[in-house]
Scaffold this active site. Sequence first.
Site, mmCIF file in Angstrom:
data_model
loop_
_atom_site.group_PDB
_atom_site.id
_atom_site.type_symbol
_atom_site.label_atom_id
_atom_site.label_comp_id
_atom_site.label_asym_id
_atom_site.label_seq_id
_atom_site.Cartn_x
_atom_site.Cartn_y
_atom_site.Cartn_z
ATOM 1 N N ASP A 205 0.921 -0.990 0.048
ATOM 2 C CA ASP A 205 0.008 0.091 -0.118
ATOM 3 C C ASP A 205 0.741 1.786 0.010
ATOM 4 O O ASP A 205 1.478 1.539 1.126
ATOM 5 C CB ASP A 205 -1.151 -0.411 1.516
ATOM 6 C CG ASP A 205 -2.160 1.254 1.532
ATOM 7 O OD1 ASP A 205 -3.041 1.125 0.559
ATOM 8 O OD2 ASP A 205 -1.842 1.805 2.160
ATOM 9 N N GLU A 250 1.763 -0.820 -5.047
ATOM 10 C CA GLU A 250 0.651 1.013 -5.841
ATOM 11 C C GLU A 250 1.502 1.926 -5.433
ATOM 12 O O GLU A 250 2.366 2.752 -4.192
ATOM 13 C CB GLU A 250 -0.300 1.133 -4.540
ATOM 14 C CG GLU A 250 -1.475 2.491 -4.889
ATOM 15 C CD GLU A 250 -2.011 2.703 -3.907
ATOM 16 O OE1 GLU A 250 -2.676 3.295 -3.495
ATOM 17 O OE2 GLU A 250 -1.604 2.618 -2.176
HETATM 18 C C1 NOJ Z 1 -4.293 3.262 -1.045
HETATM 19 C C2 NOJ Z 1 -5.189 1.951 -0.331
HETATM 20 O O1 NOJ Z 1 -5.730 1.512 -1.771
HETATM 21 C C3 NOJ Z 1 -7.018 2.894 0.125
HETATM 22 O O2 NOJ Z 1 -8.141 2.513 -0.276
HETATM 23 C C4 NOJ Z 1 -6.437 3.370 1.599
HETATM 24 O O3 NOJ Z 1 -7.088 4.020 2.033
HETATM 25 C C5 NOJ Z 1 -4.976 4.076 1.551
HETATM 26 N N1 NOJ Z 1 -4.085 3.456 0.561
HETATM 27 C C6 NOJ Z 1 -4.824 4.220 2.631
HETATM 28 O O4 NOJ Z 1 -4.220 2.968 3.100
#
Ligand code: NOJ
Length: 559
Positions: A205, A250
Amino acid sequence: MKITDTSDVWWKTAVVYCLDVETFMDWNDDGCGDFEGLAQRLDYLAELGVTCLWLMPFYPTADVDDGYDITDFYGVDPRLGTHGDLVEVVRTANDRGMRVIADLVVNHTSNKHPWFRSAESSIDSPYRDFYVWRSDPPPDTSSEVVFPDKENSIWQLSEKTGEWYLHRFYRQQPDLNVTDPKVRDEIAKAMGFWLELGLSGFRMDAVPFLLETSGTDRAEARRLPDPHEFLRQLRSFVGRRTGSGVLLGEVNLPHPQQAQFFGGENGNELTMLFDFLSMQYLYLSLARADAGPLAQALTARPKVSPDNQWATFVRNHDELTLDKLSDAEREAVFAAFGPDPSMQVYGRGLRRRLPPMLDGDPRRIRMAYSLLFSLPGTPVLFYGEEIGMGEDLDLEGRMAVRTPMQWTSGVNGGFSRAPKRRLRRPVVSGGYGPEHVNVADQRTDPDSLLSFMKLLIRRYRECPELGWGEFELLDQPHADVLAHQCRWEDGTMVAVHNLGAEPRSVPLTLDGCDSTHRLEDLLQDGSTPLSDKGKAELRLEGYGYRWLRVTSADSRRLV
Ligand code: NOJ
């Protein structure tokens, strides 16, 4: 690279399926999905052709950000089950030929995490340095917040000590301080724990925020002069512990920075990155019925080492972000697919699923998924896409697309036998409700979207060119058509997609081919001869699509 190597680097040709245990299948009738329910549905996922499950956060949580605010990195949210239930799922999934990865959310913890509770209690706490603090009032950072509907600063005053802590996301998600070696050790230890329980890696993440050290003071920053070193360490740690574990990151950044997060030419940081740019330009291409933007995004991808891969997708669990498009481009996508402000979120994205955006037109929906699976990379599906689920715009923000999986046309879409009011989230109603969109009906219908997705997945798996090969655009005269090929070893796969409503006749010339070659259709019956100059003319309906394997008389490849 030999075909047998595709099992060592399994993620180059995987089909990833993202799901949230709490909205997938409720087996104990409490209204919340659970691991036992997921276990019951593993055969369905295997039959679909999925080879890797990505579990959204299943850890104990304060539930401010749907599980992305974790209170215990080693725990399992008791509503979902126990460690034992999780291990049963991993083991059964492995038996069915599927690996399991999970969200690793270590940019921040919940503010209810014991580390933060201790850290905020006193500046002398042994955990104080786990987070990023400042003692002077912060400047205006309203342009830096990720969730502008709820936050206007990335700093939050903590009353107990009168200092501010950094939080890139909600204020209940204080950022961890990775310049502290103890934090880095804790992160690796937690990863090691889950790998030991059988996970095959992680979806990481918010990686750029994790590595960012700008809020720390100079002395702190000096402890980690090159934050990418931390990613290299994690990649090699996962490699040492598992041999084939994956880090799927990500990283929604422009290409040059993405290349950096792969580890540049060395390819020794994140194993895979979501291709956010192609995703955004794909929507622009669909909106304008012009293959140009997508073609450009694909050709502009930095070349990655064989130890890396792009993960392709058209939907994930968040807003469908369009942040990398220009204002005019974003407006074009909004106008085409989400004109009502209620369909948009954060000024940069859409909170709809694909089928409603395409007005439920089965030709366009199938064309879009055919395109997705034909792109070079590893495709990632978000649960429910395979049956064409819609969204619920009455739910807040990103939750619109996180409704329960629709299994049957029965009560609660077969997700749960609990009373409706106790469901974790309401089931979609209306035209995309379970009466019209559900697994049970589509499983037995050879013409359903589900059957089509199974075919796409099977063909994708039979075409390692897509995961491994060299991508090349093919010249042809129509702006609304994307023609490309992927070549790997002695195999070539050609895909042609018509993004427009008009039928097209597409002339192609394939280098190195002559009349000893043919184009064998992979999604329908038939084959097309090539001329002695390697030319063919392919017919496409409006929103039509074809996948074709180049074969020669002496080819031993199965069609
Ligand atoms: C990215 C995640 O995909 C999202 O759902 C989340 O709110 C944020 N990061 C914070 O962890």
